[in-house]
Scaffold this motif. Structure first.
Motif, short mmCIF file in Angstrom:
data_model
loop_
_atom_site.label_atom_id
_atom_site.label_comp_id
_atom_site.label_asym_id
_atom_site.label_seq_id
_atom_site.Cartn_x
_atom_site.Cartn_y
_atom_site.Cartn_z
N TYR A 132 -50.13 4.01 0.34
CA TYR A 132 -50.35 4.54 1.70
C TYR A 132 -49.68 5.89 1.86
O TYR A 132 -48.53 6.07 1.49
CB TYR A 132 -49.82 3.54 2.74
CG TYR A 132 -50.64 2.28 2.75
CD1 TYR A 132 -51.85 2.23 3.44
CD2 TYR A 132 -50.23 1.16 2.04
CE1 TYR A 132 -52.62 1.08 3.43
CE2 TYR A 132 -51.01 0.00 2.03
CZ TYR A 132 -52.21 -0.02 2.72
OH TYR A 132 -52.98 -1.15 2.70
N ILE A 149 -48.53 0.21 7.96
CA ILE A 149 -48.94 -0.35 6.67
C ILE A 149 -49.14 -1.85 6.87
O ILE A 149 -48.26 -2.53 7.40
CB ILE A 149 -47.88 -0.06 5.59
CG1 ILE A 149 -47.81 1.46 5.38
CG2 ILE A 149 -48.20 -0.80 4.30
CD1 ILE A 149 -46.72 1.92 4.46
N SER A 156 -56.15 -3.77 7.33
CA SER A 156 -55.65 -2.53 7.95
C SER A 156 -56.44 -2.20 9.22
O SER A 156 -55.95 -1.49 10.08
CB SER A 156 -55.71 -1.37 6.97
OG SER A 156 -57.03 -1.08 6.60
#
Length: 176
Positions: A132, A149, A156
């Motif tokens: 990420y 995250i 997500s």
């Protein structure tokens, strides 16, 4: 009835597609371990109608030899620091490198732009994980911090401000 269902389906697909531009996203969402990755962070709008004045991208551990692409009309800064561990890279041992990239300029709320960097996704990273790149958009009186995250097993898309991610795959047979 079938026509109505199709209309609703296509309308919701348009809504979903336009919603995707509301986030800071990476154009290339999958990459091989050990490859040179061209990261393209896409910014689709400003903050509550205000222009974006700064885009800041944090570089995750294991992403080395980072080189941001300058943008015409934007100032470019990098922040370097120590890595958590050392990485072999073309016969050298790297213990520090770029940890953050910041572009400063102005992007109108109504406009779209891309912020680009190249980096090596070190072969010691684990395959089948997502890296990420926490991205923060700063505007006149606020910011959009795309830094969330997902927890293990969490989608997500369930997050309000998901960080852009790239899924790592095993190197293909023809890679070197």
């Amino acid at each position: 009835m079938k026509k109505l269902a199709l209309s609703i389906l296509s309308f919701s697909m348009v809504i979903a597609a336009s919603g995707a531009y509301g986030h800071a996203t990476l154009e290339q969402k999958e990459a091989e371990l050990g490859s040179t990755y061209k990261g393209v962070i896409r910014i689709g709008h400003g903050c509550d109608g205000q222009p974006t004045l700064k885009v800041r991208v944090e570089i995750p551990e294991g992403v080395i030899s980072v080189k941001p692409m300058p943008k015409a009309g934007w100032e470019l800064e990098t922040e370097t620091g120590p890595y958590a561990k050392t990485y072999e890279y073309y016969g050298k041992t790297l213990s520090e490198g770029v940890k953050q990239i910041t572009w400063t300029g102005s992007l109108k709320h109504e406009h779209y732009d891309e912020f680009i960097f190249r980096a090596k996704l070190h072969k010691t990273l684990a395959p089948d994980q997502t890296l990420y790149f926490k991205t923060t958009q700063e505007c006149g009186t606020g910011e959009n911090a795309w830094i969330e995250i997902p927890a293990d097993g969490q989608n997500s898309h369930d997050l309000k401000r998901p960080a852009p991610g790239v899924h790592l795959t095993k190197p293909s047979e023809h890679s070197h």
